[in-house]
Design an enzyme around this catalytic site. Structure first.
Site, PDB file in Angstrom:
ATOM      1  N   HIS A 145       0.833  -1.202   0.000  1.00  0.00           N
ATOM      2  CA  HIS A 145       0.000   0.000   0.000  1.00  0.00           C
ATOM      3  C   HIS A 145       0.867   1.252   0.000  1.00  0.00           C
ATOM      4  CE1 HIS A 145      -3.185  -2.730   1.384  1.00  0.00           C
ATOM      5  NE2 HIS A 145      -4.050  -1.756   1.143  1.00  0.00           N
ATOM      6  N   ASN A 176       7.856  -3.952   3.695  1.00  0.00           N
ATOM      7  CA  ASN A 176       6.432  -3.708   3.873  1.00  0.00           C
ATOM      8  C   ASN A 176       5.993  -3.924   5.319  1.00  0.00           C
ATOM      9  OD1 ASN A 176       3.739  -3.185   3.186  1.00  0.00           O
ATOM     10  ND2 ASN A 176       3.350  -5.294   2.586  1.00  0.00           N
TER      11      ASN A 176
END
Length: 289
Positions: A145, A176
């Site tokens: 994201h 991440n």
């Protein structure tokens, strides 16, 4: 006697020069360190009620373009897509966003909604270069994201839209789930501390050929950037750069830099709606949060 008179005039000249300059020191840009006076900053704000929490806070007056939105890019494909909680500039050639920008308020850091990883889905608003989940399947990369789901637990639609692939980049799992996630949580703490902040993040691509994944050849970024602007109290800003590998330091501020440096590396003009007097100072200095 002549020496005494000469010394007097020299001393008087120095004092006059100091008074003319207002007794202020300057930074490397030739701008006064306190050139961002509080009165000029206060004039930029209006009072709003947070629709999520009901809290009353100061917020920057909206101009023709949201403060968080960068200037149009030159020589780079981009499709601007506006979502409930963020804006993304999608690149049909790289199949990843050029940047994603959002205004994170203290109210948006709260909420009870939980993310579900099976929500990842293609963006039907993209007509050329649309990515699907198959491009990431078995690629060895996370669906990383840019605007995090954790910033959008306050609204179901806002949460769902963070799983569109126009908000996603191939990201090493260790980044991440590690340092990148730490920075996301720090941003939420800063939004709670100051009331709101403005964030832009995205891929930082090296020159030359890039690794790609999937049938649609989604580009794998070599690095990622994130820039953060806070306009509460004295305006300040900071940038961060992380390598897309498993060797990033866990010391967050070892990745910190100025916005000017990230603009130089990306070619992106951040916060163009900000008054030049303020923009020149905050982008040249690494702020402290």
């Amino acid at each position: 006697m002549k020496k005494t008179v000469y010394s007097f005039f020299v001393l008087t000249g120095i004092i006059c020069l100091f008074v003319a300059c207002g007794g202020k020191s300057t930074n490397t840009n030739g701008l006064s360190n306190d050139s961002i006076d509080q009165e000029s900053v206060e004039g930029l704000y209006t009072t709003v009620t947070d629709p999520v929490t009901g809290e009353v806070r100061k917020e920057l007056r909206q101009k023709s373009m949201p403060l968080e939105q960068p200037a149009p890019m030159k020589g780079v494909p981009e499709q601007i897509l506006k979502r409930k909680s963020y804006i993304t500039s999608y690149n049909k050639d790289t199949k990843i966003p050029n940047w994603v920008a959002w205004h994170l308020t203290s109210g948006h850091t709260r909420g009870n909604l939980q993310r579900h990883d099976n929500l990842f889905h293609e963006d039907m608003d993209v007509t050329t270069g649309r990515v699907t989940d198959d491009d990431y399947y078995n690629s060895g990369y996370d669906r990383g994201h840019m605007c995090p789901a954790g910033d959008n637990k306050w609204d179901q639609k806002a949460m769902n839209e963070t799983f569109l692939f126009t908000n996603i980049c191939p990201q090493i799992h260790a980044l991440n789930e590690g340092p990148w996630n730490d920075l996301e949580m720090a941003c939420r703490r800063w939004a709670q501390k100051y009331g709101d902040i403005y964030i832009v993040c995205g891929p930082l691509l090296s020159e030359g050929l890039h690794r790609t994944i999937g049938k649609r050849r989604v580009v794998v970024p070599e690095r990622f950037f994130k820039v953060i602007l806070c306009m509460q109290d004295k305006p300040k800003a900071i940038g961060f750069i992380y390598d897309n590998n498993s060797r990033n330091s866990n010391k967050m501020f070892s990745h910190a830099t100025t916005i000017d440096e990230i603009e130089r590396l990306t070619g992106i003009d951040f916060f163009p709606s900000l008054e030049d007097k303020i923009e020149n100072v905050v982008e040249a200095e690494r702020g402290y949060f």
